[in-house]
Design a protein around this motif. Structure first.
Motif, PDB file in Angstrom:
ATOM      1  N   GLY A  14      -3.471  -1.066   0.094  1.00  0.00           N
ATOM      2  CA  GLY A  14      -4.166  -0.953  -1.185  1.00  0.00           C
ATOM      3  C   GLY A  14      -4.017   0.401  -1.830  1.00  0.00           C
ATOM      4  N   ASP A  15      -4.467   1.465  -1.141  1.00  0.00           N
ATOM      5  CA  ASP A  15      -4.407   2.823  -1.676  1.00  0.00           C
ATOM      6  C   ASP A  15      -4.401   3.809  -0.509  1.00  0.00           C
ATOM      7  OD1 ASP A  15      -7.212   3.529  -0.946  1.00  0.00           O
ATOM      8  OD2 ASP A  15      -7.716   2.011  -2.453  1.00  0.00           O
ATOM      9  N   PRO A  16      -4.252   5.114  -0.776  1.00  0.00           N
ATOM     10  CA  PRO A  16      -4.151   6.099   0.316  1.00  0.00           C
ATOM     11  C   PRO A  16      -5.363   6.181   1.231  1.00  0.00           C
ATOM     12  CG  PRO A  16      -3.294   7.025  -1.712  1.00  0.00           C
ATOM     13  CD  PRO A  16      -3.929   5.726  -2.080  1.00  0.00           C
ATOM     14  N   THR A  17      -6.489   5.540   0.881  1.00  0.00           N
ATOM     15  CA  THR A  17      -7.674   5.563   1.739  1.00  0.00           C
ATOM     16  C   THR A  17      -7.982   4.186   2.335  1.00  0.00           C
ATOM     17  OG1 THR A  17      -9.146   5.171  -0.155  1.00  0.00           O
ATOM     18  CG2 THR A  17      -8.652   7.468   0.388  1.00  0.00           C
ATOM     19  N   GLY A  18      -7.057   3.236   2.150  1.00  0.00           N
ATOM     20  CA  GLY A  18      -7.297   1.870   2.616  1.00  0.00           C
ATOM     21  C   GLY A  18      -7.139   1.702   4.107  1.00  0.00           C
ATOM     22  N   THR A  19      -7.264   0.443   4.556  1.00  0.00           N
ATOM     23  CA  THR A  19      -7.140   0.108   5.978  1.00  0.00           C
ATOM     24  C   THR A  19      -5.779   0.549   6.511  1.00  0.00           C
ATOM     25  OG1 THR A  19      -8.571  -1.814   5.639  1.00  0.00           O
ATOM     26  CG2 THR A  19      -7.266  -1.757   7.664  1.00  0.00           C
ATOM     27  N   LYS A  20      -5.792   1.116   7.717  1.00  0.00           N
ATOM     28  CA  LYS A  20      -4.589   1.698   8.297  1.00  0.00           C
ATOM     29  C   LYS A  20      -3.899   0.711   9.235  1.00  0.00           C
ATOM     30  CE  LYS A  20      -3.170   5.938  10.709  1.00  0.00           C
ATOM     31  NZ  LYS A  20      -3.691   7.177  11.352  1.00  0.00           N
ATOM     32  N   ALA A  21      -2.606   0.456   9.004  1.00  0.00           N
ATOM     33  CA  ALA A  21      -1.797  -0.380   9.892  1.00  0.00           C
ATOM     34  C   ALA A  21      -0.655   0.470  10.434  1.00  0.00           C
ATOM     35  CB  ALA A  21      -1.255  -1.593   9.142  1.00  0.00           C
ATOM     36  N   GLU A  22      -0.632   0.654  11.760  1.00  0.00           N
ATOM     37  CA  GLU A  22       0.344   1.555  12.373  1.00  0.00           C
ATOM     38  C   GLU A  22       1.543   0.789  12.924  1.00  0.00           C
ATOM     39  OE1 GLU A  22      -2.180   5.388  13.913  1.00  0.00           O
ATOM     40  OE2 GLU A  22      -1.814   3.766  15.334  1.00  0.00           O
ATOM     41  N   PHE A  23       2.714   1.444  12.835  1.00  0.00           N
ATOM     42  CA  PHE A  23       3.942   0.926  13.423  1.00  0.00           C
ATOM     43  C   PHE A  23       4.611   2.110  14.128  1.00  0.00           C
ATOM     44  CE2 PHE A  23       2.911  -1.823   9.924  1.00  0.00           C
ATOM     45  CZ  PHE A  23       3.208  -3.092  10.396  1.00  0.00           C
ATOM     46  N   MET A  24       4.345   2.230  15.426  1.00  0.00           N
ATOM     47  CA  MET A  24       4.815   3.374  16.190  1.00  0.00           C
ATOM     48  C   MET A  24       5.742   2.914  17.306  1.00  0.00           C
ATOM     49  SD  MET A  24       3.191   5.633  14.435  1.00  0.00           S
ATOM     50  CE  MET A  24       3.512   7.110  15.405  1.00  0.00           C
ATOM     51  N   GLY A  25       6.486   3.858  17.882  1.00  0.00           N
ATOM     52  CA  GLY A  25       7.399   3.546  18.973  1.00  0.00           C
ATOM     53  C   GLY A  25       8.517   2.628  18.515  1.00  0.00           C
ATOM     54  N   GLY A  52       0.824  -1.198   0.000  1.00  0.00           N
ATOM     55  CA  GLY A  52       0.000   0.000   0.000  1.00  0.00           C
ATOM     56  C   GLY A  52       0.857   1.246   0.000  1.00  0.00           C
ATOM     57  N   ASN A  53       0.378   2.280   0.686  1.00  0.00           N
ATOM     58  CA  ASN A  53       1.075   3.567   0.734  1.00  0.00           C
ATOM     59  C   ASN A  53       1.544   3.840   2.156  1.00  0.00           C
ATOM     60  OD1 ASN A  53      -1.090   3.794  -1.581  1.00  0.00           O
ATOM     61  ND2 ASN A  53       0.543   5.241  -2.067  1.00  0.00           N
ATOM     62  N   TRP A  54       2.860   4.017   2.304  1.00  0.00           N
ATOM     63  CA  TRP A  54       3.462   4.223   3.614  1.00  0.00           C
ATOM     64  C   TRP A  54       3.706   5.695   3.864  1.00  0.00           C
ATOM     65  CZ3 TRP A  54       4.351   2.100   8.158  1.00  0.00           C
ATOM     66  CH2 TRP A  54       5.302   2.693   8.992  1.00  0.00           C
ATOM     67  N   THR A  55       3.338   6.158   5.063  1.00  0.00           N
ATOM     68  CA  THR A  55       3.649   7.504   5.521  1.00  0.00           C
ATOM     69  C   THR A  55       4.408   7.386   6.833  1.00  0.00           C
ATOM     70  OG1 THR A  55       1.715   8.509   4.457  1.00  0.00           O
ATOM     71  CG2 THR A  55       2.706   9.717   6.274  1.00  0.00           C
ATOM     72  N   GLY A  56       5.664   7.820   6.835  1.00  0.00           N
ATOM     73  CA  GLY A  56       6.489   7.684   8.025  1.00  0.00           C
ATOM     74  C   GLY A  56       7.956   7.579   7.654  1.00  0.00           C
ATOM     75  N   ARG A  57       8.705   6.894   8.488  1.00  0.00           N
ATOM     76  CA  ARG A  57      10.149   6.772   8.307  1.00  0.00           C
ATOM     77  C   ARG A  57      10.497   5.469   7.582  1.00  0.00           C
ATOM     78  NH1 ARG A  57      12.710  11.612  10.298  1.00  0.00           N
ATOM     79  NH2 ARG A  57      11.256  12.446  11.843  1.00  0.00           N
ATOM     80  N   VAL A  76      10.470  -0.123   7.910  1.00  0.00           N
ATOM     81  CA  VAL A  76       9.712   1.119   8.111  1.00  0.00           C
ATOM     82  C   VAL A  76       9.381   1.238   9.593  1.00  0.00           C
ATOM     83  CG1 VAL A  76       8.773   1.074   5.773  1.00  0.00           C
ATOM     84  CG2 VAL A  76       7.501  -0.041   7.608  1.00  0.00           C
ATOM     85  N   TYR A  77       9.186   2.475  10.058  1.00  0.00           N
ATOM     86  CA  TYR A  77       8.883   2.719  11.469  1.00  0.00           C
ATOM     87  C   TYR A  77       8.305   4.116  11.635  1.00  0.00           C
ATOM     88  CZ  TYR A  77      13.329   5.310  11.435  1.00  0.00           C
ATOM     89  OH  TYR A  77      14.344   6.189  11.132  1.00  0.00           O
ATOM     90  N   ASP A  78       7.734   4.367  12.807  1.00  0.00           N
ATOM     91  CA  ASP A  78       7.140   5.673  13.139  1.00  0.00           C
ATOM     92  C   ASP A  78       6.197   6.155  12.039  1.00  0.00           C
ATOM     93  OD1 ASP A  78       8.334   5.844  15.574  1.00  0.00           O
ATOM     94  OD2 ASP A  78       9.947   7.184  14.971  1.00  0.00           O
ATOM     95  N   GLY A  79       5.206   5.339  11.720  1.00  0.00           N
ATOM     96  CA  GLY A  79       4.260   5.743  10.681  1.00  0.00           C
ATOM     97  C   GLY A  79       3.163   4.718  10.506  1.00  0.00           C
ATOM     98  N   TYR A  80       2.507   4.774   9.358  1.00  0.00           N
ATOM     99  CA  TYR A  80       1.391   3.865   9.107  1.00  0.00           C
ATOM    100  C   TYR A  80       1.310   3.528   7.618  1.00  0.00           C
ATOM    101  CZ  TYR A  80      -0.874   8.244   7.723  1.00  0.00           C
ATOM    102  OH  TYR A  80      -1.166   9.440   7.113  1.00  0.00           O
ATOM    103  N   LEU A  81       0.750   2.370   7.349  1.00  0.00           N
ATOM    104  CA  LEU A  81       0.544   1.891   5.987  1.00  0.00           C
ATOM    105  C   LEU A  81      -0.950   1.881   5.687  1.00  0.00           C
ATOM    106  CD1 LEU A  81       2.022   0.436   3.489  1.00  0.00           C
ATOM    107  CD2 LEU A  81       1.090  -1.661   4.484  1.00  0.00           C
TER     108      LEU A  81
END
Length: 260
Positions: free
Chosen positions: A180-191, A123-128, A172-177
């Motif tokens: 599928g696309d920028p509006t899809g289900t959100k999977a977070e990876f924080m801390g 999908g689309n990752w936003t973070g580090r 990847v870390y400190d962000g979320y995926l």
């Protein structure tokens, strides 16, 4: 007495053999020089990275970079043309490493990660993002050479590389995926939570590009060089679509050599 005679005979044979080898070597160098041939050995370090050009909008900032220690060794031969011997053609065989580590802050960066259960999520990752690239290459530069002066030689032309060993992975870390696309289900990876990725098998085994550099004869036989290599085809296979932009290896090789 007999032992001393044998020892002296062996010593004399060794000296004679060495002198003959040196004479043959000198004869070979003189013959090559008369026929416009020049040989050299080079060793150096590759400094650079693999990057898209220009940086896409998905990469908001580079937050870290480590060039790693990448060695190279090359043997080459140059055939000088004409009486003036100003222009020539150089052919080389080079074994080299290219690699780097980079950290980036991204937004809507196309990515495929491996979840905690071993499942692949894309999908689309936003973070580090932390990336490590490393490759061992067998490269063949085919260059035009120009003798600028008695001590300076310029060269430029294409090179062709065959990938022997390869790594392109990270996490990847400190962000979320957004799956599928920028509006899809959100999977977070924080801390301290991270998710790895590995695109090593998607690297292409054949690469090519252009090379340009200069060699300076610091002493009669010792040379110092700087060569820039710029890859012109994407490091990934044509059918690889996870990363949506092309990436090119760009490296500066600096080192020393020996001219025969």
């Amino acid at each position: 007495m007999k032992t001393k005679i044998i020892f002296l005979a062996v010593l004399l044979l060794g000296i004679t053999t060495r002198m003959q080898a040196q004479e043959d070597r000198n004869h070979g160098i003189i013959w090559s020089s008369l026929h416009g041939l020049e040989y050299g050995l080079k060793a150096g370090i590759n400094i650079g990275g693999t990057s898209p050009l220009p940086l896409p909008e998905e990469i908001r900032a580079l937050t870290g970079y480590n060039p790693n220690l990448n060695f190279s060794i090359e043997g080459n031969a140059t055939k000088w043309l004409g009486k003036a011997q100003k222009w020539g053609i150089s052919l080389g065989l080079r074994i080299e490493n290219k690699g780097m580590e980079a950290n980036a802050r991204t937004k809507n960066y196309s990515m495929e990660i491996i979840g905690d259960g071993g499942e692949h999520m894309s999908g689309n990752w936003t973070g580090r993002v932390k990336t490590k690239f490393s490759g061992s290459f067998f490269s063949i530069p085919v260059l035009a050479a120009y003798q600028l002066s008695n001590r300076v030689k310029l060269s430029a032309g294409p090179f062709f590389s065959f990938l022997l060993n390869r790594t392109f992975d990270g996490y990847v870390y400190d962000g979320y995926l957004r799956q599928g696309d920028p509006t899809g289900t959100k999977a977070e990876f924080m801390g301290d939570s991270t998710a790895p990725y590995d695109f090593s098998d998607d690297l292409r085994t054949f690469q090519w590009g252009i090379e340009a550099g200069a060699t300076w004869n610091a002493f009669k036989r010792l040379t110092v060089h700087a060569d820039l290599t710029w890859g012109l085809n994407d490091i990934f296979k044509k059918d690889f679509n996870t990363i949506t932009f092309a990436m090119y290896p760009i490296y500066l090789n600096v080192g020393f050599g020996y001219a025969f």
